[in-house]
Design a protein around this motif. Structure first.
Motif, PDB file in Angstrom:
ATOM      1  N   LEU A 160      16.074  -7.115 -13.356  1.00  0.00           N
ATOM      2  CA  LEU A 160      16.775  -6.718 -11.967  1.00  0.00           C
ATOM      3  C   LEU A 160      15.635  -6.364 -11.024  1.00  0.00           C
ATOM      4  N   GLN A 161      14.487  -5.728 -11.517  1.00  0.00           N
ATOM      5  CA  GLN A 161      13.315  -5.301 -10.804  1.00  0.00           C
ATOM      6  C   GLN A 161      12.648  -6.626 -10.567  1.00  0.00           C
ATOM      7  N   ARG A 162      12.493  -7.720 -11.167  1.00  0.00           N
ATOM      8  CA  ARG A 162      12.017  -9.009 -10.891  1.00  0.00           C
ATOM      9  C   ARG A 162      12.628  -9.602  -9.580  1.00  0.00           C
ATOM     10  N   ARG A 163      14.019  -9.648  -9.551  1.00  0.00           N
ATOM     11  CA  ARG A 163      14.694 -10.151  -8.415  1.00  0.00           C
ATOM     12  C   ARG A 163      14.524  -9.500  -7.418  1.00  0.00           C
ATOM     13  N   LEU A 164      14.549  -8.141  -7.338  1.00  0.00           N
ATOM     14  CA  LEU A 164      14.033  -7.067  -6.101  1.00  0.00           C
ATOM     15  C   LEU A 164      12.681  -7.648  -5.495  1.00  0.00           C
ATOM     16  N   ILE A 165      11.682  -7.765  -6.541  1.00  0.00           N
ATOM     17  CA  ILE A 165      10.463  -8.126  -6.186  1.00  0.00           C
ATOM     18  C   ILE A 165      10.299  -9.617  -5.482  1.00  0.00           C
ATOM     19  N   GLU A 166      11.095 -10.528  -6.004  1.00  0.00           N
ATOM     20  CA  GLU A 166      11.155 -11.887  -5.444  1.00  0.00           C
ATOM     21  C   GLU A 166      11.897 -11.914  -4.241  1.00  0.00           C
ATOM     22  N   GLU A 167      12.924 -10.986  -4.147  1.00  0.00           N
ATOM     23  CA  GLU A 167      13.398 -11.034  -2.747  1.00  0.00           C
ATOM     24  C   GLU A 167      12.438 -10.547  -1.619  1.00  0.00           C
ATOM     25  N   MET A 168      11.731  -9.478  -2.179  1.00  0.00           N
ATOM     26  CA  MET A 168      10.827  -9.019  -1.078  1.00  0.00           C
ATOM     27  C   MET A 168       9.743  -9.876  -0.589  1.00  0.00           C
ATOM     28  N   ARG A 213      13.573  -1.304   3.568  1.00  0.00           N
ATOM     29  CA  ARG A 213      13.026  -1.463   2.325  1.00  0.00           C
ATOM     30  C   ARG A 213      11.230  -1.642   2.359  1.00  0.00           C
ATOM     31  N   TRP A 214      11.012  -2.424   3.329  1.00  0.00           N
ATOM     32  CA  TRP A 214       9.660  -2.955   3.331  1.00  0.00           C
ATOM     33  C   TRP A 214       9.333  -3.190   4.605  1.00  0.00           C
ATOM     34  N   ALA A 215       8.037  -3.496   4.973  1.00  0.00           N
ATOM     35  CA  ALA A 215       7.534  -3.984   6.429  1.00  0.00           C
ATOM     36  C   ALA A 215       6.092  -4.575   6.038  1.00  0.00           C
ATOM     37  N   ILE A 216       5.760  -5.590   6.784  1.00  0.00           N
ATOM     38  CA  ILE A 216       4.564  -6.353   6.476  1.00  0.00           C
ATOM     39  C   ILE A 216       3.706  -6.147   7.847  1.00  0.00           C
ATOM     40  N   ASP A 217       2.457  -5.982   7.909  1.00  0.00           N
ATOM     41  CA  ASP A 217       1.558  -6.083   9.070  1.00  0.00           C
ATOM     42  C   ASP A 217       0.556  -7.112   9.142  1.00  0.00           C
ATOM     43  N   ILE A 218       0.762  -7.956  10.033  1.00  0.00           N
ATOM     44  CA  ILE A 218       0.273  -9.204  10.059  1.00  0.00           C
ATOM     45  C   ILE A 218      -0.823  -9.198  11.241  1.00  0.00           C
ATOM     46  N   PRO A 219      -2.057  -9.327  11.123  1.00  0.00           N
ATOM     47  CA  PRO A 219      -3.071  -9.238  12.006  1.00  0.00           C
ATOM     48  C   PRO A 219      -3.072 -10.102  13.240  1.00  0.00           C
ATOM     49  N   ASP A 220      -3.772  -9.863  14.187  1.00  0.00           N
ATOM     50  CA  ASP A 220      -3.448 -11.074  15.495  1.00  0.00           C
ATOM     51  C   ASP A 220      -4.512 -12.196  15.309  1.00  0.00           C
ATOM     52  N   ASP A 221      -5.760 -11.785  14.527  1.00  0.00           N
ATOM     53  CA  ASP A 221      -6.754 -12.878  14.078  1.00  0.00           C
ATOM     54  C   ASP A 221      -6.687 -13.512  12.893  1.00  0.00           C
ATOM     55  N   PRO A 222      -6.310 -14.640  12.618  1.00  0.00           N
ATOM     56  CA  PRO A 222      -6.079 -15.327  11.328  1.00  0.00           C
ATOM     57  C   PRO A 222      -7.286 -15.683  10.651  1.00  0.00           C
ATOM     58  N   SER A 223      -8.481 -15.443  11.125  1.00  0.00           N
ATOM     59  CA  SER A 223      -9.813 -15.799  10.590  1.00  0.00           C
ATOM     60  C   SER A 223     -10.192 -14.299   9.600  1.00  0.00           C
ATOM     61  N   VAL A 224      -9.501 -13.271   9.712  1.00  0.00           N
ATOM     62  CA  VAL A 224      -9.642 -12.141   8.973  1.00  0.00           C
ATOM     63  C   VAL A 224      -9.619 -12.454   7.336  1.00  0.00           C
ATOM     64  N   PRO A 225     -10.267 -11.773   6.559  1.00  0.00           N
ATOM     65  CA  PRO A 225     -10.017 -12.103   4.961  1.00  0.00           C
ATOM     66  C   PRO A 225      -8.627 -11.608   4.686  1.00  0.00           C
ATOM     67  N   VAL A 226      -8.140 -12.281   3.798  1.00  0.00           N
ATOM     68  CA  VAL A 226      -6.577 -12.156   3.726  1.00  0.00           C
ATOM     69  C   VAL A 226      -6.378 -10.699   2.831  1.00  0.00           C
TER      70      VAL A 226
END
Length: 303
Positions: free
Chosen positions: A217-225, A176-189
């Motif tokens: 129902l939509q709120r629960r889905l967003i919260e789960e994500m 349903r979803w995916a998140i891309d996390i950069p390698d460098d934590p100093s980048v702007p969030v």
């Protein structure tokens, strides 16, 4: 303890009486919490509070002449957006009880929002005979101030989001979803982390477009994500290779590191990153339940 030494006398804190900041949203009015996981950058942030100014007492304490105009002002600063401004101004020339309001555009906010309520001199005060030594004289000099902070980059932080074809991108087409996390934590969030939604998941895409006013129902889905996003972010910042880098970059305003440190601290009630990492290393399965419970408690506290 370091204290500011002012070149003029200031009144005691009791000359102003303030109520906590209140947040107005679709769910009604509630006290502004330290963390806003339901913050929506597409909607304005509407706040208000009561401020009572005991005007004669202020003048007497500051050795100011009768009728000196004062100013109640609210300034704001957003750490991630690197923006600031004035949200409220009101001239005071008599005892006054007023409703202070602040309406801030979500697009201008991010990271930590700092609100400073101040009482200042509205105009210069003439004193040719220097009869009032050590009294404030110049417009803008601060007689009283109070600071409030709210973290907007929390459990349900709104990252840049793209709706894409998962199969073409190489993701599982049933995810349903995916998140891309950069390698460098100093980048702007705001630009470093990206959330992807599967375009074939019309239920999720519809819920995301209604994030400001979702159905139950939509709120629960967003919260789960967003709970899953928060879990992945916590796991990422506890990786051994990231721990030192996070602490080194955490002082950079608006950075991913700053937001992750705030996230972990809020979820685990002020525990340090090292302490939380030690808990995870000692027993990953027990830690997983602790994280799950922390996310649920945070959700209840802000609902």
């Amino acid at each position: 303890m370091i204290r500011d030494i002012m070149p003029f006398v200031r009144p005691a804190a009791e000359v102003l009486v303030t109520s906590p900041w209140q947040l107005d949203d679709d769910g009604g009015t509630r006290e502004l919490p330290e963390l806003l996981p339901d913050w929506d950058p597409q909607a304005d942030l509407a706040l208000h509070r009561r401020v009572t100014v005991h005007y004669p007492e202020v003048l007497a304490a500051c050795r100011l002449p009768a009728g000196t105009p004062l100013l109640v002002v609210v300034d704001w600063h957003s750490s991630a957006a690197h923006l600031a401004g004035t949200a409220f101004r009101h001239i005071v020339i008599e005892p006054d009880e007023l409703t202070v309001t602040a309406k801030l555009a979500g697009a201008n906010l991010g990271g930590t929002l700092v609100l400073k309520t101040r009482l200042v001199l509205a105009d210069d005060v003439a004193d040719p005979d220097r009869a009032r030594r050590f009294s404030p004289r110049h417009a803008g000099e601060i007689l009283w101030e109070e600071t409030a902070e709210v973290h907007l980059e929390g459990v349900a932080s709104r990252f840049p989001t793209s709706v894409i074809d998962f199969k073409l991108r190489g993701f599982d087409e049933d995810a349903r979803w995916a998140i891309d996390i950069p390698d460098d934590p100093s980048v702007p969030v705001a630009g470093g982390v990206r959330l992807y939604l599967n375009q074939s998941d019309t239920e999720l895409v519809t819920a995301a477009t209604r994030a400001a006013t979702p159905t139950p129902l939509q709120r629960r889905l967003i919260e789960e994500m967003y709970d899953d996003v928060a879990r992945q972010l916590v796991e990422a910042c506890l990786r051994p290779a990231w721990r030192d880098a996070l602490l080194d970059a955490s002082e950079e305003p608006g950075s991913l590191a700053e937001s992750l440190i705030i996230l972990v601290s809020n979820l685990f009630e002020g525990e340090s990153l090292e302490a939380v990492a030690a808990r995870r290393d000692a027993d990953p399965s027990v830690f997983a339940t602790a994280l799950q419970g922390a996310l649920r408690r945070t959700r209840r506290e802000t609902s």
